[in-house]
Design a protein around this motif. Structure first.
Motif, PDB file in Angstrom:
ATOM      1  N   GLU A  24     210.385  58.673   0.246  1.00 20.91           N
ATOM      2  CA  GLU A  24     209.135  59.169  -0.325  1.00 20.91           C
ATOM      3  C   GLU A  24     208.655  58.246  -1.436  1.00 20.91           C
ATOM      4  O   GLU A  24     207.464  57.934  -1.546  1.00 20.91           O
ATOM      5  N   ARG A  25     209.575  57.808  -2.273  1.00 20.47           N
ATOM      6  CA  ARG A  25     209.246  56.932  -3.408  1.00 20.47           C
ATOM      7  C   ARG A  25     208.630  55.623  -2.912  1.00 20.47           C
ATOM      8  O   ARG A  25     207.574  55.188  -3.396  1.00 20.47           O
TER       9      ARG A  25
ATOM     10  N   ALA B 131     207.404  54.891   0.039  1.00 19.29           N
ATOM     11  CA  ALA B 131     206.203  55.085   0.849  1.00 19.29           C
ATOM     12  C   ALA B 131     204.986  55.459   0.016  1.00 19.29           C
ATOM     13  O   ALA B 131     203.853  55.081   0.355  1.00 19.29           O
ATOM     14  N   ARG B 132     205.184  56.173  -1.101  1.00 22.42           N
ATOM     15  CA  ARG B 132     204.045  56.722  -1.848  1.00 22.42           C
ATOM     16  C   ARG B 132     203.784  56.054  -3.192  1.00 22.42           C
ATOM     17  O   ARG B 132     202.641  56.024  -3.641  1.00 22.42           O
ATOM     18  N   ARG B 133     204.833  55.511  -3.850  1.00 22.48           N
ATOM     19  CA  ARG B 133     204.634  55.098  -5.238  1.00 22.48           C
ATOM     20  C   ARG B 133     205.025  53.649  -5.538  1.00 22.48           C
ATOM     21  O   ARG B 133     204.646  53.132  -6.582  1.00 22.48           O
TER      22      ARG B 133
ATOM     23  N   ARG C 202     207.575  48.619   2.027  1.00 20.04           N
ATOM     24  CA  ARG C 202     207.379  49.738   2.945  1.00 20.04           C
ATOM     25  C   ARG C 202     208.706  50.049   3.612  1.00 20.04           C
ATOM     26  O   ARG C 202     209.583  49.173   3.720  1.00 20.04           O
TER      27      ARG C 202
ATOM     28  N   VAL D 247     206.550  58.598   7.927  1.00 23.05           N
ATOM     29  CA  VAL D 247     206.155  57.311   7.345  1.00 23.05           C
ATOM     30  C   VAL D 247     205.547  56.436   8.427  1.00 23.05           C
ATOM     31  O   VAL D 247     206.231  56.088   9.397  1.00 23.05           O
TER      32      VAL D 247
END
Length: 347
Positions: A30-31, A33-35, A40, A59
């Motif tokens: 999550e980290r 992929a999002r932040r 990637r 993802v």
């Protein structure tokens, strides 16, 4: 720039493979992929294939590898993040070294000093630097500021560190040795990080167990460490407070005293009758989410520029020192006196 000039190509995102997508691994996916910028998640793998597929489906462009070995060898993986159970870390880290791929390995580096030392030796034999270890506190803002204050001499000569590590509750089976390997290990790395010297001996003091301690569990517990130069460090472990997650460090120096970790109440309220209160994080993830983000971002940047290991990151040798110290601390639980930390020469 004229129309005939060619603009420099932007660097491609670092393609990360994640081994193990349980709680920590899923958080890291999550980290990234999002932040996280410049990376990637390209491939994931897990013993539970359905869980790995579920994460991969969340993802874009991510696929599932059938095994850690397949993921490490994959052409579409530039760097590897290991979040599998600790028993597998040694072999997976060495496989990454042999594949010439940077690896960010969650702690522990290995389950015992001998296996951790094998990783150190493998990296040395490779002639490169590949292993970063996930002691995320090194990237926490307060920890970084305290480290800089110590290194600059602002606090003078350091004589004592007082550490506190508190959890709301523990899962069934969380015995005394786990208080060492799962909780105190973070303070052990912090000692090496802050003081830049090894721990020579450790003693465990076991008070009367608190009201919420599990059967056979000594909670709270106090560990005493003595470093190579004679500095003393206390580590109070209290893992069933029934309140929340807190970690604090106080440094006593000849020119001043510094404390971090006191701002646990992010929002405070005042109520009629003179009452006040706030909220304490339930576990380590809210407290250190920024540190985890900073750690992974720094690692990605290091991989992208070819250095592989960020400046503040713990390395394979730090993982070995932590394993050797934890082994001594576990022995100290029943020794009743200081137990020496046995450390082999650095390759």
């Amino acid at each position: 720039m004229s129309s005939t000039d060619t603009a420099p190509a932007l660097p491609a995102d670092v393609r990360v493979g994640v081994i193990g997508v349980g709680q920590m691994g899923a958080d890291h996916v999550e980290r990234i992929a999002r932040r996280i910028k410049g990376a990637r998640v390209a491939v994931v793998t897990d013993y539970f294939r359905d869980k790995a597929q579920q994460i991969a489906d969340s993802v874009p462009g991510c696929r599932v590898a059938e095994s850690p070995e397949e993921l490490i060898a994959a052409d579409d993986v530039d760097a590897v993040l290991i979040a599998s159970p600790g028993a597998f870390h040694k072999d997976q880290a060495i496989a990454c070294i042999e594949a010439g791929k940077a690896v960010l390995c969650e702690k522990p580096l290995a389950m015992n000093p001998e296996d951790a030392y094998a990783v150190v030796e493998a990296e040395k034999a490779s002639g490169g630097q590949y292993v970063s270890l996930g002691f995320m506190r090194r990237f926490d803002r307060e920890y970084a500021e305290l480290k800089d204050a110590i290194d600059s001499g602002e606090l003078g000569e350091i004589s004592i560190l007082n550490c506190k590590h508190r959890n709301a509750t523990t899962l069934p089976g969380f015995v005394d040795s786990m208080m060492v390997y799962d909780s105190a290990v973070h303070e052990i790395d912090a000692i090496h990080y802050f003081l830049d010297e090894p721990i020579r001996e450790v003693q465990a003091i076991l008070p009367v167990p608190g009201p919420r301690a599990a059967e056979g569990q000594h909670d709270p517990m106090l560990l005493l460490f003595r470093t190579a130069s004679g500095r003393i460090v206390t580590d109070e472990l209290y893992v069933n407070t029934d309140s929340g997650y807190e970690v604090r460090t106080e440094v006593l120096g000849s020119q001043g005293i510094a404390t971090i970790g006191t701002e646990v109440h992010r929002v405070t309220t005042q109520k009629p009758g003179g009452q006040w209160g706030g909220s304490i994080p339930a576990d380590f993830r809210p407290r250190f989410i920024d540190a985890y983000d900073a750690e992974v971002q720094a690692w990605v940047a290091a991989v992208a520029d070819g250095t592989n290991i960020a400046a503040r990151s713990a390395r394979a040798w730090d993982g070995y020192l932590a394993a050797a110290t934890c082994e001594a601390a576990e022995k100290a639980l029943t020794a009743g006196t200081f137990v020496p930390v046995t450390v082999r020469p650095r390759p």
